[in-house]
Design a protein around this motif. Structure first.
Motif, PDB file in Angstrom:
ATOM      1  N   ILE A  17     -12.938   7.139   7.393  1.00 41.92           N
ATOM      2  CA  ILE A  17     -13.871   7.044   8.521  1.00 41.92           C
ATOM      3  C   ILE A  17     -13.666   8.195   9.499  1.00 41.92           C
ATOM      4  N   HIS A  18     -12.488   8.791   9.511  1.00 40.96           N
ATOM      5  CA  HIS A  18     -12.279   9.955  10.359  1.00 40.96           C
ATOM      6  C   HIS A  18     -12.984  11.182   9.791  1.00 40.96           C
ATOM      7  N   LEU A  19     -13.093  11.231   8.499  1.00 41.17           N
ATOM      8  CA  LEU A  19     -13.772  12.359   7.876  1.00 41.17           C
ATOM      9  C   LEU A  19     -15.279  12.191   7.891  1.00 41.17           C
ATOM     10  N   ASP A  20     -15.759  10.962   7.740  1.00 40.85           N
ATOM     11  CA  ASP A  20     -17.206  10.733   7.730  1.00 40.85           C
ATOM     12  C   ASP A  20     -17.515   9.282   8.084  1.00 40.85           C
ATOM     13  N   PRO A  21     -17.822   8.987   9.359  1.00 46.28           N
ATOM     14  CA  PRO A  21     -18.112   7.616   9.765  1.00 46.28           C
ATOM     15  C   PRO A  21     -19.536   7.163   9.452  1.00 46.28           C
ATOM     16  N   THR A  22     -20.337   8.017   8.823  1.00 44.52           N
ATOM     17  CA  THR A  22     -21.725   7.657   8.543  1.00 44.52           C
ATOM     18  C   THR A  22     -21.876   6.975   7.177  1.00 44.52           C
ATOM     19  N   ARG A  23     -20.814   6.851   6.434  1.00 41.91           N
ATOM     20  CA  ARG A  23     -20.910   6.242   5.104  1.00 41.91           C
ATOM     21  C   ARG A  23     -21.052   4.726   5.208  1.00 41.91           C
ATOM     22  N   SER A  24     -21.556   4.132   4.134  1.00 39.89           N
ATOM     23  CA  SER A  24     -21.754   2.681   4.130  1.00 39.89           C
ATOM     24  C   SER A  24     -20.474   1.971   3.724  1.00 39.89           C
ATOM     25  N   VAL A  25     -20.375   0.702   4.115  1.00 47.87           N
ATOM     26  CA  VAL A  25     -19.227  -0.106   3.741  1.00 47.87           C
ATOM     27  C   VAL A  25     -19.147  -0.255   2.225  1.00 47.87           C
ATOM     28  N   ALA A  26     -20.286  -0.463   1.583  1.00 49.47           N
ATOM     29  CA  ALA A  26     -20.297  -0.626   0.123  1.00 49.47           C
ATOM     30  C   ALA A  26     -19.787   0.628  -0.576  1.00 49.47           C
TER      31      ALA A  26
ATOM     32  N   MET B  72     -18.194  -2.815  12.027  1.00 50.71           N
ATOM     33  CA  MET B  72     -17.937  -2.514  13.428  1.00 50.71           C
ATOM     34  C   MET B  72     -16.997  -1.324  13.573  1.00 50.71           C
ATOM     35  N   VAL B  73     -16.018  -1.209  12.678  1.00 53.33           N
ATOM     36  CA  VAL B  73     -15.106  -0.069  12.719  1.00 53.33           C
ATOM     37  C   VAL B  73     -15.879   1.238  12.517  1.00 53.33           C
ATOM     38  N   LEU B  74     -16.833   1.233  11.584  1.00 56.08           N
ATOM     39  CA  LEU B  74     -17.654   2.426  11.359  1.00 56.08           C
ATOM     40  C   LEU B  74     -18.551   2.713  12.552  1.00 56.08           C
ATOM     41  N   ARG B  75     -19.152   1.691  13.127  1.00 57.00           N
ATOM     42  CA  ARG B  75     -19.984   1.878  14.326  1.00 57.00           C
ATOM     43  C   ARG B  75     -19.183   2.525  15.446  1.00 57.00           C
ATOM     44  N   ARG B  76     -17.983   2.016  15.658  1.00 56.68           N
ATOM     45  CA  ARG B  76     -17.155   2.535  16.744  1.00 56.68           C
ATOM     46  C   ARG B  76     -16.742   3.983  16.465  1.00 56.68           C
ATOM     47  N   ALA B  77     -16.389   4.307  15.224  1.00 56.35           N
ATOM     48  CA  ALA B  77     -15.986   5.670  14.886  1.00 56.35           C
ATOM     49  C   ALA B  77     -17.129   6.653  15.112  1.00 56.35           C
ATOM     50  N   ARG B  78     -18.320   6.233  14.733  1.00 53.84           N
ATOM     51  CA  ARG B  78     -19.482   7.105  14.933  1.00 53.84           C
ATOM     52  C   ARG B  78     -19.766   7.307  16.421  1.00 53.84           C
ATOM     53  N   PHE B  79     -19.664   6.218  17.188  1.00 55.91           N
ATOM     54  CA  PHE B  79     -19.850   6.342  18.629  1.00 55.91           C
ATOM     55  C   PHE B  79     -18.807   7.275  19.233  1.00 55.91           C
TER      56      PHE B  79
ATOM     57  N   ASP C  24      -7.439  19.498   8.306  1.00 54.72           N
ATOM     58  CA  ASP C  24      -6.634  20.625   7.844  1.00 54.72           C
ATOM     59  C   ASP C  24      -5.876  20.263   6.574  1.00 54.72           C
ATOM     60  N   ARG C  25      -5.388  19.022   6.495  1.00 50.81           N
ATOM     61  CA  ARG C  25      -4.646  18.596   5.307  1.00 50.81           C
ATOM     62  C   ARG C  25      -5.548  18.417   4.103  1.00 50.81           C
ATOM     63  N   THR C  26      -6.768  17.946   4.329  1.00 50.06           N
ATOM     64  CA  THR C  26      -7.669  17.647   3.220  1.00 50.06           C
ATOM     65  C   THR C  26      -8.610  18.792   2.884  1.00 50.06           C
ATOM     66  N   GLY C  27      -8.758  19.753   3.802  1.00 55.87           N
ATOM     67  CA  GLY C  27      -9.686  20.861   3.568  1.00 55.87           C
ATOM     68  C   GLY C  27     -11.137  20.495   3.792  1.00 55.87           C
ATOM     69  N   GLU C  28     -11.402  19.339   4.421  1.00 55.35           N
ATOM     70  CA  GLU C  28     -12.773  18.895   4.652  1.00 55.35           C
ATOM     71  C   GLU C  28     -13.243  19.271   6.047  1.00 55.35           C
ATOM     72  N   ARG C  29     -14.550  19.434   6.206  1.00 53.50           N
ATOM     73  CA  ARG C  29     -15.143  19.791   7.482  1.00 53.50           C
ATOM     74  C   ARG C  29     -15.553  18.527   8.237  1.00 53.50           C
ATOM     75  N   ILE C  30     -15.172  18.477   9.510  1.00 53.74           N
ATOM     76  CA  ILE C  30     -15.572  17.374  10.357  1.00 53.74           C
ATOM     77  C   ILE C  30     -15.853  17.923  11.755  1.00 53.74           C
ATOM     78  N   PRO C  31     -16.596  17.180  12.599  1.00 46.55           N
ATOM     79  CA  PRO C  31     -16.803  17.635  13.975  1.00 46.55           C
ATOM     80  C   PRO C  31     -15.464  17.817  14.672  1.00 46.55           C
ATOM     81  N   TRP C  32     -15.331  18.933  15.376  1.00 47.62           N
ATOM     82  CA  TRP C  32     -14.045  19.175  16.015  1.00 47.62           C
ATOM     83  C   TRP C  32     -14.163  19.962  17.288  1.00 47.62           C
TER      84      TRP C  32
END
Length: 301
Positions: free
Chosen positions: A180-189, A216-223, A291-299
């Motif tokens: 969820i830190h890398l992408d909070p827009t994904r679905s629970v499924a 709710m955890v995903l909603r909060r992370a996105r917010f 940095d550890r995963t090499g993925e791009r996220i808002p920063w």
């Protein structure tokens, strides 16, 4: 009462107080997130009232200042080592006079083993830590002005806590937290499929470790990502910003009202120094994870 805050542990370009925060020692990085020290000066009679919204449980060692939290409509005083559950809504806090505090966030994967508490029982709540652990943490935060010594003492106290409790990690909660830190827009499924558990198992494990449902955890992370953008703490590129946007304006207003009690416009104009401290520390953790995963996220710019 409004008064200027003078942060001895730093401030952003916009003048928001920030903490000195850093990652824990390598052997503790599956148990706790960033450790922090915050020292802020304000007049003795000044009262700073704000809210926090944290996605992890965390410990604040309240060293100076007169602290209180709003619980069941009444202010309750706290001092020393205090264990906060994660929040699903704005949790009101206030402090009178200059204040100093230190502490750390507890990662969801280690929450149950370290605390022995089902996180649902402490979500949107707080409790004073007593006994050997509380005493040890009080001692660790005894001199926050000596930063290196304080961080070393906090790492040592947590290390002993892990030894006493066994420090078992819930791998489902750990992987969900990272995703969820890398992408909070994904679905629970989608996340349940990636973690290789059923949605029902994911729901049970996440509620125990996070205190809230996966949705709710995903909603909060996105917010929180959007709140960091509004505050100028996170500066996503256009592609990332587009992925974070809400479905429409009314959806955005609903989310901001839920998590802050304000409209997006009111939040942009408001002063929320205690909330900002947690946002900035969270963004630094996101940076290290990317940095550890090499993925791009808002920063951070």
């Amino acid at each position: 009462m409004n008064s200027p805050l003078v942060a001895r542990t730093g401030q952003t370009k916009r003048g928001h107080p920030v903490s000195i925060n850093l990652a824990p020692d390598p052997d503790l990085q599956r148990h706790i997130a960033r450790l922090f020290i915050t020292i802020v000066e304000q007049p003795d009679d000044a009262i700073l009232e704000d809210f926090i919204v944290s996605e992890t449980g965390f410990i604040r060692i309240l060293l100076t200042g007169e602290w209180a939290t709003l619980e069941d409509g009444a202010w309750r005083d706290y001092e020393g080592s205090v264990l906060f559950g994660a929040q699903s809504r704005p949790f009101r806090c206030r402090v009178k006079g200059a204040f100093a505090m230190c502490g750390f966030a507890i990662l969801p994967g280690a929450w149950r083993s370290l605390t022995g508490i089902d996180h649902r029982d402490l979500a949107d709540r707080v409790k004073r830590l007593v006994g050997p652990i509380g005493d040890r943490l009080d001692q660790a935060g005894d001199d926050p002005w000596s930063h290196d010594a304080t961080f070393a003492a906090l790492n040592s106290a947590v290390r002993d806590w892990v030894k006493v409790t066994g420090g078992e990690i819930d791998s489902v909660a750990e992987r969900f937290d990272q995703r969820i830190h890398l992408d909070p827009t994904r679905s629970v499924a989608d996340l349940a499929r990636e973690i290789a558990v059923t949605p029902r198992t994911l729901d049970r494990r996440i509620q125990t470790s996070f205190g809230l449902s996966p949705k709710m955890v995903l909603r909060r992370a996105r917010f929180l990502d959007m709140a960091a953008t509004v505050r100028g703490i996170a500066v996503p590129d256009e592609e990332m910003l587009a992925s974070l946007r809400f479905y429409d304006q009314s959806h955005q207003v609903r989310e901001f009202r839920h998590f802050t009690g304000m409209t997006p416009g009111a939040f942009a104009r408001a002063s929320t120094p205690l909330f900002n401290l947690a946002l900035e520390s969270r963004q630094r953790r996101k940076y290290e994870l990317a940095d550890r995963t090499g993925e791009r996220i808002p920063w951070l710019a």
